[in-house]
Write a protein that holds these residues in place. Structure first.
Motif, PDB file in Angstrom:
ATOM      1  N   THR A  15      63.471  -5.823  64.320  1.00  0.00           N
ATOM      2  CA  THR A  15      64.429  -4.731  64.400  1.00  0.00           C
ATOM      3  C   THR A  15      65.803  -5.303  64.717  1.00  0.00           C
ATOM      4  O   THR A  15      65.926  -6.289  65.440  1.00  0.00           O
ATOM      5  CB  THR A  15      64.023  -3.728  65.497  1.00  0.00           C
ATOM      6  N   PRO A  16      66.839  -4.687  64.178  1.00  0.00           N
ATOM      7  CA  PRO A  16      68.178  -5.205  64.438  1.00  0.00           C
ATOM      8  C   PRO A  16      68.562  -4.999  65.904  1.00  0.00           C
ATOM      9  O   PRO A  16      68.112  -4.060  66.555  1.00  0.00           O
ATOM     10  CB  PRO A  16      69.070  -4.389  63.510  1.00  0.00           C
ATOM     11  N   SER A  17      69.377  -5.888  66.387  1.00  0.00           N
ATOM     12  CA  SER A  17      69.804  -5.794  67.781  1.00  0.00           C
ATOM     13  C   SER A  17      70.797  -4.642  67.945  1.00  0.00           C
ATOM     14  O   SER A  17      71.351  -4.121  66.976  1.00  0.00           O
ATOM     15  CB  SER A  17      70.455  -7.106  68.211  1.00  0.00           C
ATOM     16  N   ALA A  18      71.033  -4.273  69.190  1.00  0.00           N
ATOM     17  CA  ALA A  18      71.993  -3.204  69.478  1.00  0.00           C
ATOM     18  C   ALA A  18      73.382  -3.604  69.004  1.00  0.00           C
ATOM     19  O   ALA A  18      74.137  -2.773  68.509  1.00  0.00           O
ATOM     20  CB  ALA A  18      72.000  -2.898  70.970  1.00  0.00           C
ATOM     21  N   GLY A  19      73.710  -4.882  69.128  1.00  0.00           N
ATOM     22  CA  GLY A  19      75.017  -5.360  68.667  1.00  0.00           C
ATOM     23  C   GLY A  19      75.184  -5.206  67.160  1.00  0.00           C
ATOM     24  O   GLY A  19      76.251  -4.835  66.678  1.00  0.00           O
ATOM     25  N   ALA A  20      74.109  -5.486  66.426  1.00  0.00           N
ATOM     26  CA  ALA A  20      74.176  -5.330  64.972  1.00  0.00           C
ATOM     27  C   ALA A  20      74.321  -3.863  64.585  1.00  0.00           C
ATOM     28  O   ALA A  20      75.079  -3.523  63.667  1.00  0.00           O
ATOM     29  CB  ALA A  20      72.931  -5.929  64.327  1.00  0.00           C
ATOM     30  N   ARG A  22      75.729  -1.550  66.420  1.00  0.00           N
ATOM     31  CA  ARG A  22      77.100  -1.156  66.747  1.00  0.00           C
ATOM     32  C   ARG A  22      78.074  -1.632  65.678  1.00  0.00           C
ATOM     33  O   ARG A  22      79.028  -0.939  65.351  1.00  0.00           O
ATOM     34  CB  ARG A  22      77.489  -1.709  68.117  1.00  0.00           C
ATOM     35  N   THR A  23      77.827  -2.808  65.137  1.00  0.00           N
ATOM     36  CA  THR A  23      78.689  -3.333  64.078  1.00  0.00           C
ATOM     37  C   THR A  23      78.571  -2.479  62.820  1.00  0.00           C
ATOM     38  O   THR A  23      79.576  -2.177  62.173  1.00  0.00           O
ATOM     39  CB  THR A  23      78.325  -4.799  63.773  1.00  0.00           C
ATOM     40  N   VAL A  24      77.375  -2.049  62.492  1.00  0.00           N
ATOM     41  CA  VAL A  24      77.174  -1.166  61.343  1.00  0.00           C
ATOM     42  C   VAL A  24      77.882   0.168  61.574  1.00  0.00           C
ATOM     43  O   VAL A  24      78.540   0.706  60.680  1.00  0.00           O
ATOM     44  CB  VAL A  24      75.663  -0.967  61.062  1.00  0.00           C
ATOM     45  N   TRP A  25      77.757   0.713  62.795  1.00  0.00           N
ATOM     46  CA  TRP A  25      78.438   1.972  63.120  1.00  0.00           C
ATOM     47  C   TRP A  25      79.954   1.805  63.047  1.00  0.00           C
ATOM     48  O   TRP A  25      80.660   2.715  62.606  1.00  0.00           O
ATOM     49  CB  TRP A  25      78.015   2.479  64.502  1.00  0.00           C
ATOM     50  N   LEU A  26      80.460   0.650  63.463  1.00  0.00           N
ATOM     51  CA  LEU A  26      81.899   0.400  63.368  1.00  0.00           C
ATOM     52  C   LEU A  26      82.345   0.361  61.904  1.00  0.00           C
ATOM     53  O   LEU A  26      83.386   0.905  61.558  1.00  0.00           O
ATOM     54  CB  LEU A  26      82.274  -0.903  64.087  1.00  0.00           C
ATOM     55  N   ALA A  27      81.543  -0.254  61.048  1.00  0.00           N
ATOM     56  CA  ALA A  27      81.866  -0.283  59.623  1.00  0.00           C
ATOM     57  C   ALA A  27      81.845   1.126  59.027  1.00  0.00           C
ATOM     58  O   ALA A  27      82.723   1.490  58.238  1.00  0.00           O
ATOM     59  CB  ALA A  27      80.887  -1.195  58.878  1.00  0.00           C
ATOM     60  N   ALA A  28      80.862   1.935  59.429  1.00  0.00           N
ATOM     61  CA  ALA A  28      80.802   3.318  58.942  1.00  0.00           C
ATOM     62  C   ALA A  28      81.988   4.125  59.452  1.00  0.00           C
ATOM     63  O   ALA A  28      82.580   4.925  58.709  1.00  0.00           O
ATOM     64  CB  ALA A  28      79.492   3.972  59.383  1.00  0.00           C
ATOM     65  N   GLY A  63      85.130   6.458  67.990  1.00  0.00           N
ATOM     66  CA  GLY A  63      85.680   5.106  67.920  1.00  0.00           C
ATOM     67  C   GLY A  63      85.934   4.515  69.292  1.00  0.00           C
ATOM     68  O   GLY A  63      85.606   3.356  69.556  1.00  0.00           O
ATOM     69  N   VAL A  64      86.490   5.308  70.189  1.00  0.00           N
ATOM     70  CA  VAL A  64      86.767   4.839  71.546  1.00  0.00           C
ATOM     71  C   VAL A  64      85.463   4.483  72.262  1.00  0.00           C
ATOM     72  O   VAL A  64      85.352   3.425  72.891  1.00  0.00           O
ATOM     73  CB  VAL A  64      87.585   5.899  72.328  1.00  0.00           C
ATOM     74  N   VAL A  65      84.466   5.349  72.161  1.00  0.00           N
ATOM     75  CA  VAL A  65      83.178   5.095  72.815  1.00  0.00           C
ATOM     76  C   VAL A  65      82.497   3.864  72.206  1.00  0.00           C
ATOM     77  O   VAL A  65      81.992   2.989  72.924  1.00  0.00           O
ATOM     78  CB  VAL A  65      82.261   6.336  72.713  1.00  0.00           C
ATOM     79  N   LEU A  66      82.490   3.777  70.897  1.00  0.00           N
ATOM     80  CA  LEU A  66      81.856   2.644  70.219  1.00  0.00           C
ATOM     81  C   LEU A  66      82.544   1.331  70.585  1.00  0.00           C
ATOM     82  O   LEU A  66      81.880   0.326  70.876  1.00  0.00           O
ATOM     83  CB  LEU A  66      81.884   2.863  68.706  1.00  0.00           C
ATOM     84  N   LEU A  67      83.859   1.334  70.584  1.00  0.00           N
ATOM     85  CA  LEU A  67      84.586   0.116  70.932  1.00  0.00           C
ATOM     86  C   LEU A  67      84.338  -0.284  72.388  1.00  0.00           C
ATOM     87  O   LEU A  67      84.230  -1.475  72.697  1.00  0.00           O
ATOM     88  CB  LEU A  67      86.085   0.306  70.672  1.00  0.00           C
ATOM     89  N   ALA A  68      84.214   0.692  73.273  1.00  0.00           N
ATOM     90  CA  ALA A  68      83.911   0.385  74.679  1.00  0.00           C
ATOM     91  C   ALA A  68      82.536  -0.268  74.794  1.00  0.00           C
ATOM     92  O   ALA A  68      82.356  -1.226  75.557  1.00  0.00           O
ATOM     93  CB  ALA A  68      83.971   1.652  75.518  1.00  0.00           C
ATOM     94  N   ARG A  69      81.574   0.226  74.034  1.00  0.00           N
ATOM     95  CA  ARG A  69      80.222  -0.360  74.078  1.00  0.00           C
ATOM     96  C   ARG A  69      80.207  -1.764  73.492  1.00  0.00           C
ATOM     97  O   ARG A  69      79.523  -2.651  74.019  1.00  0.00           O
ATOM     98  CB  ARG A  69      79.236   0.542  73.349  1.00  0.00           C
ATOM     99  N   ILE A  70      80.951  -1.963  72.409  1.00  0.00           N
ATOM    100  CA  ILE A  70      81.036  -3.308  71.828  1.00  0.00           C
ATOM    101  C   ILE A  70      81.695  -4.250  72.824  1.00  0.00           C
ATOM    102  O   ILE A  70      81.252  -5.381  73.032  1.00  0.00           O
ATOM    103  CB  ILE A  70      81.803  -3.283  70.489  1.00  0.00           C
ATOM    104  N   ARG A  71      82.751  -3.772  73.461  1.00  0.00           N
ATOM    105  CA  ARG A  71      83.484  -4.609  74.415  1.00  0.00           C
ATOM    106  C   ARG A  71      82.596  -5.024  75.585  1.00  0.00           C
ATOM    107  O   ARG A  71      82.581  -6.180  75.987  1.00  0.00           O
ATOM    108  CB  ARG A  71      84.704  -3.858  74.919  1.00  0.00           C
ATOM    109  N   HIS A  72      81.870  -4.075  76.138  1.00  0.00           N
ATOM    110  CA  HIS A  72      81.051  -4.376  77.311  1.00  0.00           C
ATOM    111  C   HIS A  72      79.826  -5.226  76.993  1.00  0.00           C
ATOM    112  O   HIS A  72      79.300  -5.912  77.871  1.00  0.00           O
ATOM    113  CB  HIS A  72      80.623  -3.088  78.015  1.00  0.00           C
ATOM    114  N   SER A  73      79.368  -5.201  75.750  1.00  0.00           N
ATOM    115  CA  SER A  73      78.171  -5.970  75.403  1.00  0.00           C
ATOM    116  C   SER A  73      78.489  -7.346  74.827  1.00  0.00           C
ATOM    117  O   SER A  73      77.582  -8.140  74.625  1.00  0.00           O
ATOM    118  CB  SER A  73      77.315  -5.187  74.410  1.00  0.00           C
TER     119      SER A  73
END
Length: 158
Positions: A15-20, A22-28, A63-73
């Motif tokens: 299964t893809p990692s949470a980081g992957a 999040r990256t897919v969600w950022l692209a979407a 976008g703000v929430v997603l970027l915060a999660r990417i930043r913290h992880s």
């Protein structure tokens, strides 16, 4: 009767990692951010302008929430700094959307005429929203490329 031994390795895909994810969600989110103004703003219908802002506000919040999660992880300082800068762009875009929506609602909401574009308050918030949107898009593209490079470097050094 002989039994078939169970396989020692799983043949199921990992299964893809949470980081992957999040990256897919950022692209979407990036693709949606790119498409949104080109879908709604050229429409002749009066309601399209209001709907544009009603969709844009949750998009910016996401976008703000997603970027915060990417930043913290992220363990990468570069990614953490870039997500912080990109978050500021999304917040600017969000403030612009909120201000423009308030003007649109004050001028008839879904029935607002083209005169709302000439309103100085609407123009002021649009002067914040448009560059913030462009910077958020460019920043998201740069962030996605950076995430890809950092990921490839990490895999190579394992």
């Amino acid at each position: 009767m002989t039994s078939v031994p169970a396989p020692t390795t799983s043949s199921l895909p990992s299964t893809p990692s949470a980081g992957a994810l999040r990256t897919v969600w950022l692209a979407a989110l990036l693709l949606t951010s790119l498409a949104l103004p080109f879908i709604f703003l050229p429409m002749e219908a009066h309601w399209a302008h209001m709907v544009f802002h009603l969709i844009g506000i949750p998009l910016c919040l996401a976008g703000v929430v997603l970027l915060a999660r990417i930043r913290h992880s992220s363990a990468s300082r570069t990614i953490r700094v870039m997500t912080g800068i990109n978050t500021a762009f999304f917040i600017g875009w969000l403030i612009g959307h909120l201000g423009e929506l308030m003007v649109v609602l004050g001028h008839g909401g879904a029935h607002a005429d083209e005169e709302v574009f000439d309103n100085p308050v609407h123009s002021s918030f649009a002067a914040l929203a448009v560059p913030s949107w462009m910077l958020a898009v460019v920043g998201s593209i740069m962030l996605l490329v950076t995430i890809g490079i950092v990921s490839l470097r990490h895999r190579r050094h394992r």
